[in-house]
Design a protein around this motif. Sequence first.
Motif, PDB file in Angstrom:
ATOM      1  N   VAL A   1      34.557  50.309  33.130  1.00 54.72           N
ATOM      2  CA  VAL A   1      34.973  49.331  32.103  1.00 54.72           C
ATOM      3  C   VAL A   1      36.195  49.722  31.552  1.00 54.72           C
ATOM      4  CG1 VAL A   1      34.170  50.473  29.974  1.00 54.72           C
ATOM      5  CG2 VAL A   1      34.095  47.998  30.257  1.00 54.72           C
ATOM      6  N   LEU A   2      37.028  50.872  31.470  1.00 54.76           N
ATOM      7  CA  LEU A   2      38.196  51.199  30.875  1.00 54.76           C
ATOM      8  C   LEU A   2      39.518  50.499  31.547  1.00 54.76           C
ATOM      9  CD1 LEU A   2      38.160  54.814  29.686  1.00 54.76           C
ATOM     10  CD2 LEU A   2      38.532  52.658  28.290  1.00 54.76           C
ATOM     11  N   PRO A   3      39.523  50.511  33.072  1.00 58.81           N
ATOM     12  CA  PRO A   3      40.827  49.888  33.421  1.00 58.81           C
ATOM     13  C   PRO A   3      40.709  48.344  33.282  1.00 58.81           C
ATOM     14  CG  PRO A   3      39.334  51.110  35.093  1.00 58.81           C
ATOM     15  CD  PRO A   3      38.761  51.431  33.924  1.00 58.81           C
ATOM     16  N   ARG A   4      39.412  47.899  33.285  1.00 60.17           N
ATOM     17  CA  ARG A   4      39.078  46.384  33.053  1.00 60.17           C
ATOM     18  C   ARG A   4      39.342  46.112  31.527  1.00 60.17           C
ATOM     19  NH1 ARG A   4      33.497  45.415  34.535  1.00 60.17           N
ATOM     20  NH2 ARG A   4      33.921  43.162  34.024  1.00 60.17           N
ATOM     21  N   GLU A   5      39.169  46.853  30.703  1.00 60.77           N
ATOM     22  CA  GLU A   5      39.763  46.614  29.324  1.00 60.77           C
ATOM     23  C   GLU A   5      41.375  46.625  29.470  1.00 60.77           C
ATOM     24  OE1 GLU A   5      37.614  49.454  27.194  1.00 60.77           O
ATOM     25  OE2 GLU A   5      35.902  48.014  26.555  1.00 60.77           O
ATOM     26  N   GLY A   6      41.880  47.503  30.011  1.00 57.22           N
ATOM     27  CA  GLY A   6      43.131  47.752  30.190  1.00 57.22           C
ATOM     28  C   GLY A   6      43.729  46.435  30.484  1.00 57.22           C
ATOM     29  N   ALA A   7      43.274  45.842  31.540  1.00 63.66           N
ATOM     30  CA  ALA A   7      43.781  44.718  32.354  1.00 63.66           C
ATOM     31  C   ALA A   7      43.707  43.663  31.274  1.00 63.66           C
ATOM     32  CB  ALA A   7      43.113  44.263  33.395  1.00 63.66           C
ATOM     33  N   VAL A   8      42.817  43.619  30.482  1.00 65.84           N
ATOM     34  CA  VAL A   8      42.487  42.469  29.510  1.00 65.84           C
ATOM     35  C   VAL A   8      43.710  42.687  28.582  1.00 65.84           C
ATOM     36  CG1 VAL A   8      41.049  41.417  27.734  1.00 65.84           C
ATOM     37  CG2 VAL A   8      40.184  42.214  29.999  1.00 65.84           C
ATOM     38  N   ALA A   9      43.958  43.860  27.913  1.00 66.72           N
ATOM     39  CA  ALA A   9      44.676  44.300  26.794  1.00 66.72           C
ATOM     40  C   ALA A   9      45.997  43.930  27.274  1.00 66.72           C
ATOM     41  CB  ALA A   9      44.732  46.000  26.476  1.00 66.72           C
ATOM     42  N   LEU A  10      46.400  43.837  28.743  1.00 67.51           N
ATOM     43  CA  LEU A  10      47.794  43.593  29.243  1.00 67.51           C
ATOM     44  C   LEU A  10      48.069  42.086  29.150  1.00 67.51           C
ATOM     45  CD1 LEU A  10      48.247  46.053  32.035  1.00 67.51           C
ATOM     46  CD2 LEU A  10      49.671  46.043  29.843  1.00 67.51           C
ATOM     47  N   GLY A  11      46.952  41.385  28.912  1.00 68.52           N
ATOM     48  CA  GLY A  11      47.063  39.998  28.692  1.00 68.52           C
ATOM     49  C   GLY A  11      46.750  39.136  29.977  1.00 68.52           C
ATOM     50  N   LEU A  12      45.924  40.098  31.166  1.00 69.42           N
ATOM     51  CA  LEU A  12      45.697  39.362  32.440  1.00 69.42           C
ATOM     52  C   LEU A  12      44.826  38.143  32.220  1.00 69.42           C
ATOM     53  CD1 LEU A  12      45.974  42.336  34.943  1.00 69.42           C
ATOM     54  CD2 LEU A  12      47.935  40.921  34.090  1.00 69.42           C
ATOM     55  N   THR A  13      44.844  37.198  33.067  1.00 72.43           N
ATOM     56  CA  THR A  13      43.675  36.293  33.080  1.00 72.43           C
ATOM     57  C   THR A  13      42.425  37.045  33.773  1.00 72.43           C
ATOM     58  OG1 THR A  13      44.191  35.159  35.073  1.00 72.43           O
ATOM     59  CG2 THR A  13      45.116  34.196  33.153  1.00 72.43           C
ATOM     60  N   SER A  14      41.430  36.429  33.774  1.00 73.27           N
ATOM     61  CA  SER A  14      40.242  37.171  34.421  1.00 73.27           C
ATOM     62  C   SER A  14      40.472  37.105  35.840  1.00 73.27           C
ATOM     63  CB  SER A  14      38.999  36.479  33.817  1.00 73.27           C
ATOM     64  OG  SER A  14      38.769  35.133  34.328  1.00 73.27           O
ATOM     65  N   TRP A  15      41.182  36.110  36.512  1.00 73.35           N
ATOM     66  CA  TRP A  15      41.169  36.264  37.974  1.00 73.35           C
ATOM     67  C   TRP A  15      42.112  37.303  38.164  1.00 73.35           C
ATOM     68  CZ3 TRP A  15      40.566  36.458  42.913  1.00 73.35           C
ATOM     69  CH2 TRP A  15      41.589  36.580  43.794  1.00 73.35           C
TER      70      TRP A  15
ATOM     71  N   LEU B   1      43.606  42.521  40.668  1.00 77.75           N
ATOM     72  CA  LEU B   1      44.516  43.706  40.486  1.00 77.75           C
ATOM     73  C   LEU B   1      43.616  44.958  40.136  1.00 77.75           C
ATOM     74  CD1 LEU B   1      47.428  42.203  38.356  1.00 77.75           C
ATOM     75  CD2 LEU B   1      47.266  42.773  40.927  1.00 77.75           C
ATOM     76  N   VAL B   2      42.341  44.647  39.724  1.00 74.75           N
ATOM     77  CA  VAL B   2      41.624  45.953  39.265  1.00 74.75           C
ATOM     78  C   VAL B   2      40.315  46.064  40.091  1.00 74.75           C
ATOM     79  CG1 VAL B   2      40.400  47.130  37.247  1.00 74.75           C
ATOM     80  CG2 VAL B   2      42.627  45.860  36.835  1.00 74.75           C
ATOM     81  N   SER B   3      39.498  45.046  39.839  1.00 75.31           N
ATOM     82  CA  SER B   3      38.108  45.148  40.430  1.00 75.31           C
ATOM     83  C   SER B   3      38.123  45.418  41.795  1.00 75.31           C
ATOM     84  CB  SER B   3      37.137  43.992  39.872  1.00 75.31           C
ATOM     85  OG  SER B   3      37.107  44.166  38.432  1.00 75.31           O
ATOM     86  N   LEU B   4      38.606  44.263  42.475  1.00 77.17           N
ATOM     87  CA  LEU B   4      38.600  43.922  44.169  1.00 77.17           C
ATOM     88  C   LEU B   4      39.303  45.329  44.595  1.00 77.17           C
ATOM     89  CD1 LEU B   4      39.306  40.404  44.935  1.00 77.17           C
ATOM     90  CD2 LEU B   4      37.109  41.797  45.024  1.00 77.17           C
ATOM     91  N   PRO B   5      40.555  45.677  44.273  1.00 76.15           N
ATOM     92  CA  PRO B   5      40.972  47.059  44.957  1.00 76.15           C
ATOM     93  C   PRO B   5      39.968  48.245  44.576  1.00 76.15           C
ATOM     94  CG  PRO B   5      42.730  46.100  43.511  1.00 76.15           C
ATOM     95  CD  PRO B   5      41.348  45.236  43.205  1.00 76.15           C
ATOM     96  N   TRP B   6      39.190  48.491  43.671  1.00 72.70           N
ATOM     97  CA  TRP B   6      38.504  49.349  43.517  1.00 72.70           C
ATOM     98  C   TRP B   6      37.358  49.449  44.519  1.00 72.70           C
ATOM     99  CZ3 TRP B   6      39.555  51.981  38.756  1.00 72.70           C
ATOM    100  CH2 TRP B   6      38.878  53.174  38.603  1.00 72.70           C
ATOM    101  N   VAL B   7      36.852  48.132  44.702  1.00 71.62           N
ATOM    102  CA  VAL B   7      35.578  47.971  45.630  1.00 71.62           C
ATOM    103  C   VAL B   7      35.971  47.756  47.156  1.00 71.62           C
ATOM    104  CG1 VAL B   7      34.021  47.621  43.772  1.00 71.62           C
ATOM    105  CG2 VAL B   7      35.196  45.571  44.955  1.00 71.62           C
ATOM    106  N   PHE B   8      37.462  47.668  47.328  1.00 73.64           N
ATOM    107  CA  PHE B   8      37.520  47.075  48.613  1.00 73.64           C
ATOM    108  C   PHE B   8      36.849  47.585  49.863  1.00 73.64           C
ATOM    109  CE2 PHE B   8      40.642  46.071  52.086  1.00 73.64           C
ATOM    110  CZ  PHE B   8      40.477  44.673  52.292  1.00 73.64           C
ATOM    111  N   SER B   9      37.165  48.796  50.083  1.00 74.58           N
ATOM    112  CA  SER B   9      36.407  49.145  51.495  1.00 74.58           C
ATOM    113  C   SER B   9      34.946  49.113  51.297  1.00 74.58           C
ATOM    114  CB  SER B   9      37.076  50.742  51.612  1.00 74.58           C
ATOM    115  OG  SER B   9      36.710  51.328  50.266  1.00 74.58           O
ATOM    116  N   GLY B  10      34.401  49.085  50.268  1.00 76.46           N
ATOM    117  CA  GLY B  10      33.026  49.034  50.295  1.00 76.46           C
ATOM    118  C   GLY B  10      32.720  47.608  50.805  1.00 76.46           C
TER     119      GLY B  10
END
Lengths: 281, 352
Positions: free
Chosen positions: B224-238, B243-252
């Motif tokens: 959850v931390l990197p995702r909270e970071g993304a929100v804190a940076l003002g990124l939209t959910s997409w 930038l965060v979730s998809l790269p994390w799970v990409f190879s899976g």
Amino acid sequence: MRRRILDIVMWSLFGVALALVVLPAIDIIVGILAQSAGSWSPELLFTPTSGVAGGLLNAWTGTLMLMALLLIMAAPIGVLGGIYLAEFGSQRLAQILRFGSETLAGVPSIIVGYVIYLVFVVKFGWSFSALAGGIALTIMVIPYIMRSTEAALRQVPTNLREGGTALGLPPSLTIRRVLLPMALPNIMTGLVVAEAIAMGETAPLIYTAGWSNSLPTAQLIHQPIGYLTYVVWTYINQPFSQAHQLAYSAAALLLVLLLLLIGLGRLISARASRFNDRFQV
Amino acid sequence: MATHLEKLSTPGRKDIPVEAGEEFGILDRVLRFLGLAGAIIPTAAVLFIAAVLLVSALPSILFNGLGFLYHQSWNFGNFYSSATVTHNGIQAPTGASYGALPIIIGTLLTSIIAFVIGVPIAVGSALILVEKVPPPLRRTLSFFLELLAGIPSVVYGLWGLIVLGPFLAGHIYPILARLGAIIPWLGPPVGSGLGLLTAGLILAVMIIPIVASTTRDLLSQVPVLPREGAVALGLTSWESVRLVSLPWVFSGIVGASILGWGRALGETMAVLIVSGNGANFLPQNIYSPVSTIAATIVALLDSAESDPTGLAVSALAEAGLILMLITLATNILARLMVRRVSSTSLPIGRGV
């Protein structure tokens, strides 16, 4: 602003994707049940097929018979294998065997059926038979049962094993009295999934189980057996509307059985999570 | 110790005398042995299947040579003529010739269509399921994934034959065919709705559960931390997903997709019913009838049995061998990709 719009566009696209998952599922269920609705009657379930007409008695009893055979053959092999992989196997050996099992799960079902046909039906001279079909299904589902058993045992905390060892219990007793009862619900969910797979298979059965208009008997070889999926794929190719009705009904019956199995699986896992909450796992 | 704990009691169960340690030593060994036997069976079965296929494909391999891979016609020859031809020491009925190119192409094309259409839908639906759908509804919607994974492949075929095929041929394909002016293989004739594209679409629906359920499980493991970071940076959910979730799970996701592709390669009954059984020719356009290796084995084994020389059965075994090699390659590739980066292993088979 552009970022906001892109956000909305992307999530709308994903929403469409979700709809494309849900709609076919609903359409298949509703469409097949509606097609078969006209022919639901007690006779459908309680008379055997004759020619291109009749009922489905031989088919659904045959399917249940194959599922029972599967449970007798595949469950012990899969569960014991899963216990070995989780509790006994050395790291290296377990990895190799696990890889073999995953590979087996990737072998197309028609190939399993073809090999069973060449070896058991032709070479051993069993001809089309319940046992040949059961063996083909067993080979297909063992990887599932083994995987779910292993995963279930791995979820049981290690300190319970240590507790067993500290009490001087031999591993077999720890497994039987402590680990298996805790892992049982998940193992059973795995068995339900295996049964659902076996129920829906056709390709590995066509050249192993054959087809029969009469009810299954205790004679496991030299006698073919009927099953529901066969009715769907063969009778839809017949040029008679009665045959088509029978195919729709068989498909509907398969869907009803599938829903029952999914319900059973959910019931078991719901009970399992209650059980686990109670024991603070 | 045994004197202290003469009996070890478990509530509600028969007491176990601990002195019986010797006996349990045997029991341990028995369980170990039976477990090993059970665990070896799948691996042994794979080797056995490969060996049987290879042995029964051998006559066909000798007779057809490499031509099996690039010839287009699959011809049993004349079973009823007593004349036979011999090539490389293998007897065959007159006129027998086996070329698997159309069914190899058919297998690859149907599964590639399934991959191209199924994977984005699966990933997209998993994303919205995890990120936007409230948990109670998520459970209900996940039920549909379970359902799609469990529906028998003949029922998919039946649905394709009576619902999807006619619908596509009547409403979708004529519109799509207008694009034929720009992309030739999309052009008419659209046929009856049974063919390459319909088979690919049915396969897409069938592989969605594998990819979607794996993606869903992987996404819910993103910390959850990197995702909270993304929100804190003002990124939209997409943006945070991209930038965060998809790269994390990409190879899976890649692994699960390849696994789904493998399943589409080997799928038999649904394809057999909706592919239009186009034997002995290459597809002319995307609506053209096709056949696949798996479907051909089911469709032809019955008549292949009447070949007195046994070559017809052998040729089907060779086709099966090729299919097995392709699917094993995709499976192994998929698992290696996932194992390298993640502790979660891929689902097997249908991904329930």
